[in-house]
Design a protein around this motif. Structure first.
Motif, mmCIF file in Angstrom:
data_model
loop_
_atom_site.group_PDB
_atom_site.id
_atom_site.type_symbol
_atom_site.label_atom_id
_atom_site.label_comp_id
_atom_site.label_asym_id
_atom_site.label_seq_id
_atom_site.Cartn_x
_atom_site.Cartn_y
_atom_site.Cartn_z
ATOM 1 N N ARG A 110 0.841 -1.192 0.000
ATOM 2 C CA ARG A 110 0.000 0.000 0.000
ATOM 3 C C ARG A 110 0.881 1.248 0.000
ATOM 4 N N GLY A 111 0.595 2.156 -0.920
ATOM 5 C CA GLY A 111 1.355 3.401 -1.013
ATOM 6 C C GLY A 111 2.632 3.273 -1.816
ATOM 7 N N PHE A 112 2.890 2.094 -2.372
ATOM 8 C CA PHE A 112 4.147 1.879 -3.086
ATOM 9 C C PHE A 112 4.281 2.773 -4.310
ATOM 10 N N GLY A 113 3.188 2.941 -5.059
ATOM 11 C CA GLY A 113 3.230 3.766 -6.266
ATOM 12 C C GLY A 113 3.648 5.194 -5.949
ATOM 13 N N THR A 114 3.117 5.715 -4.853
ATOM 14 C CA THR A 114 3.471 7.072 -4.429
ATOM 15 C C THR A 114 4.944 7.162 -4.061
ATOM 16 N N VAL A 115 5.410 6.170 -3.300
ATOM 17 C CA VAL A 115 6.801 6.164 -2.846
ATOM 18 C C VAL A 115 7.770 6.094 -4.015
ATOM 19 N N ILE A 116 7.501 5.202 -4.954
ATOM 20 C CA ILE A 116 8.442 5.000 -6.051
ATOM 21 C C ILE A 116 8.472 6.225 -6.976
ATOM 22 N N THR A 117 7.342 6.950 -7.072
ATOM 23 C CA THR A 117 7.299 8.160 -7.887
ATOM 24 C C THR A 117 8.228 9.232 -7.332
ATOM 25 N N GLY A 118 8.246 9.362 -6.014
ATOM 26 C CA GLY A 118 9.089 10.378 -5.395
ATOM 27 C C GLY A 118 10.485 9.906 -5.068
ATOM 28 N N ALA A 119 10.668 8.579 -5.016
ATOM 29 C CA ALA A 119 11.961 8.040 -4.593
ATOM 30 C C ALA A 119 13.080 8.347 -5.581
ATOM 31 N N VAL A 120 12.762 8.334 -6.875
ATOM 32 C CA VAL A 120 13.802 8.547 -7.883
ATOM 33 C C VAL A 120 14.400 9.950 -7.787
ATOM 34 N N PRO A 121 13.572 11.033 -7.840
ATOM 35 C CA PRO A 121 14.179 12.362 -7.701
ATOM 36 C C PRO A 121 14.832 12.583 -6.339
ATOM 37 N N ALA A 122 14.217 12.046 -5.280
ATOM 38 C CA ALA A 122 14.789 12.199 -3.933
ATOM 39 C C ALA A 122 16.142 11.509 -3.839
ATOM 40 N N ARG A 123 16.252 10.330 -4.447
ATOM 41 C CA ARG A 123 17.509 9.585 -4.407
ATOM 42 C C ARG A 123 18.604 10.294 -5.213
ATOM 43 N N ILE A 124 18.219 10.859 -6.351
ATOM 44 C CA ILE A 124 19.186 11.600 -7.166
ATOM 45 C C ILE A 124 19.740 12.792 -6.381
ATOM 46 N N ILE A 125 18.838 13.536 -5.734
ATOM 47 C CA ILE A 125 19.257 14.681 -4.926
ATOM 48 C C ILE A 125 20.168 14.219 -3.791
ATOM 49 N N PHE A 126 19.768 13.136 -3.131
ATOM 50 C CA PHE A 126 20.522 12.636 -1.987
ATOM 51 C C PHE A 126 21.941 12.215 -2.386
ATOM 52 N N LEU A 127 22.051 11.384 -3.413
ATOM 53 C CA LEU A 127 23.358 10.852 -3.804
ATOM 54 C C LEU A 127 24.282 11.944 -4.344
ATOM 55 N N THR A 128 23.711 12.904 -5.086
ATOM 56 C CA THR A 128 24.534 13.997 -5.602
ATOM 57 C C THR A 128 25.094 14.835 -4.449
ATOM 58 N N ALA A 129 24.215 15.175 -3.506
ATOM 59 C CA ALA A 129 24.657 15.961 -2.348
ATOM 60 C C ALA A 129 25.644 15.172 -1.502
#
Length: 323
Positions: free
Chosen positions: A82-101
């Motif tokens: 439950r809620g996986f679709g929402t998480v995966i939609t935001g996880a990609v940009p959040a992960r990119i920001i996180f790893l770059t920083a």
């Protein structure tokens, strides 16, 4: 005398790959796919942890096993996502920001602590800790709204919580009731939880790796000339991930429990404050109430941390630029 980051890499048999040695396009594209796979594998643990943290005192499900059993009985396997679709939609940009920083800050942090002439594990702990905290701060702007929406989906229909038709329905109702700021419910606590957690995780990972390598005879002053095997590198990285997960989960679970309860409260006008949530937890379960879901959180952070770091290190090797 302490060696600079560049020579430190060589002393550990090329176990670290710096940011300037990565093909950024491949790094982001391949990373999106790899981390999506890890999220699919570990997402159910987050659902169980969240349900344990928000359960009312009269709910019979007190263990992770009973929560899983209840979910499978009522909703089947889809209930664990439950809620996986929402998480995966935001996880990609959040992960990119996180790893770059993370990677860019780590380079600056190592340069900052180098003149202090501290031991290598201590330097690694400070530099990685600063990088982990900074990366978390940057990524929270994307992650918190996703967290708020996904957690409401995780607990819908459970212990009296509202049911929704999907992530858009949740976001729409939150914005209608509270405006955009409603999507940032618990933002302060999220920063207070995830930033120290990220700092503790990366500091523990960076320092524990170096301690382990020294115990294996690969320190800077070692006479060993043969580089460690790939399997040994992976084993050390995995062990570092487990140690980091244990450290971070032990430190931050109380704040995570308070944050989760704040984020999943209904839309009533008299929504409780963080202070009220703390009082209710103590009244219901005493101080141990702050550690609700510690088992799943410990497992989640250790399993996620180990899987994530192995995936991350593999991704860096995959995207390394050949000299």
């Amino acid at each position: 005398m302490n060696t600079p980051p560049s020579s430190r890499v060589a002393s550990f048999g090329q176990t670290e790959i710096n940011w300037d040695k990565l093909d950024k396009r491949r790094f982001y594209v391949n990373g999106a796919g790899l981390f999506t796979g890890v999220t699919v594998a570990l997402y159910p643990v987050s659902v169980v942890k969240t349900r344990l943290q928000v359960a009312s005192k009269d709910i019979a499900e007190k263990s992770a096993f009973s929560v899983v059993k209840g979910i499978l009985k009522n909703d089947g396997v889809p209930g664990l996502y439950r809620g996986f679709g929402t998480v995966i939609t935001g996880a990609v940009p959040a992960r990119i920001i996180f790893l770059t920083a993370l990677e860019t800050t780590k380079i600056s942090a190592f340069k900052l602590v180098a003149p202090l002439e501290l031991s290598e594990p201590t330097q690694a702990a400070i530099a990685n800790g600063i990088a982990g905290m900074t990366a978390s701060l940057f990524s929270q702007a994307v992650f918190v709204p996703i967290d708020v929406v996904s957690q409401k989906l995780m607990v819908q229909g459970y212990s009296g919580h509202t049911k929704y038709t999907g992530g858009i329905d949740v976001a729409t109702k939150i914005i209608k009731s509270y405006g955009v700021r409603g999507l940032y419910r618990g933002f302060g606590l999220s920063v207070m939880t995830y930033s120290p957690s990220s700092a503790a995780w990366w500091a523990s990972y960076g320092s524990s790796q170096r301690v382990i390598w020294r115990l294996l005879g690969y320190g800077n002053d070692s006479k060993a000339t043969a580089a460690p095997s790939q399997s040994k590198i992976v084993l050390v990285q995995a062990l570092g991930g487990i140690i980091a997960g244990a450290t971070a989960s032990s430190i931050t679970t109380p704040l995570d429990t308070i944050k989760t309860r704040l984020q999943v409260m209904g839309h009533q006008e008299n929504r409780p404050s963080a202070k009220k949530v703390v009082k209710d937890l103590i009244a219901q379960d005493g101080w141990k109430g702050f550690y609700r879901g510690l088992g799943p959180r410990f497992f989640s952070m250790s399993a996620w941390g180990t899987s994530m770091i192995l995936t991350y290190e593999y991704l860096k090797r995959l995207c390394a630029i050949e000299d």
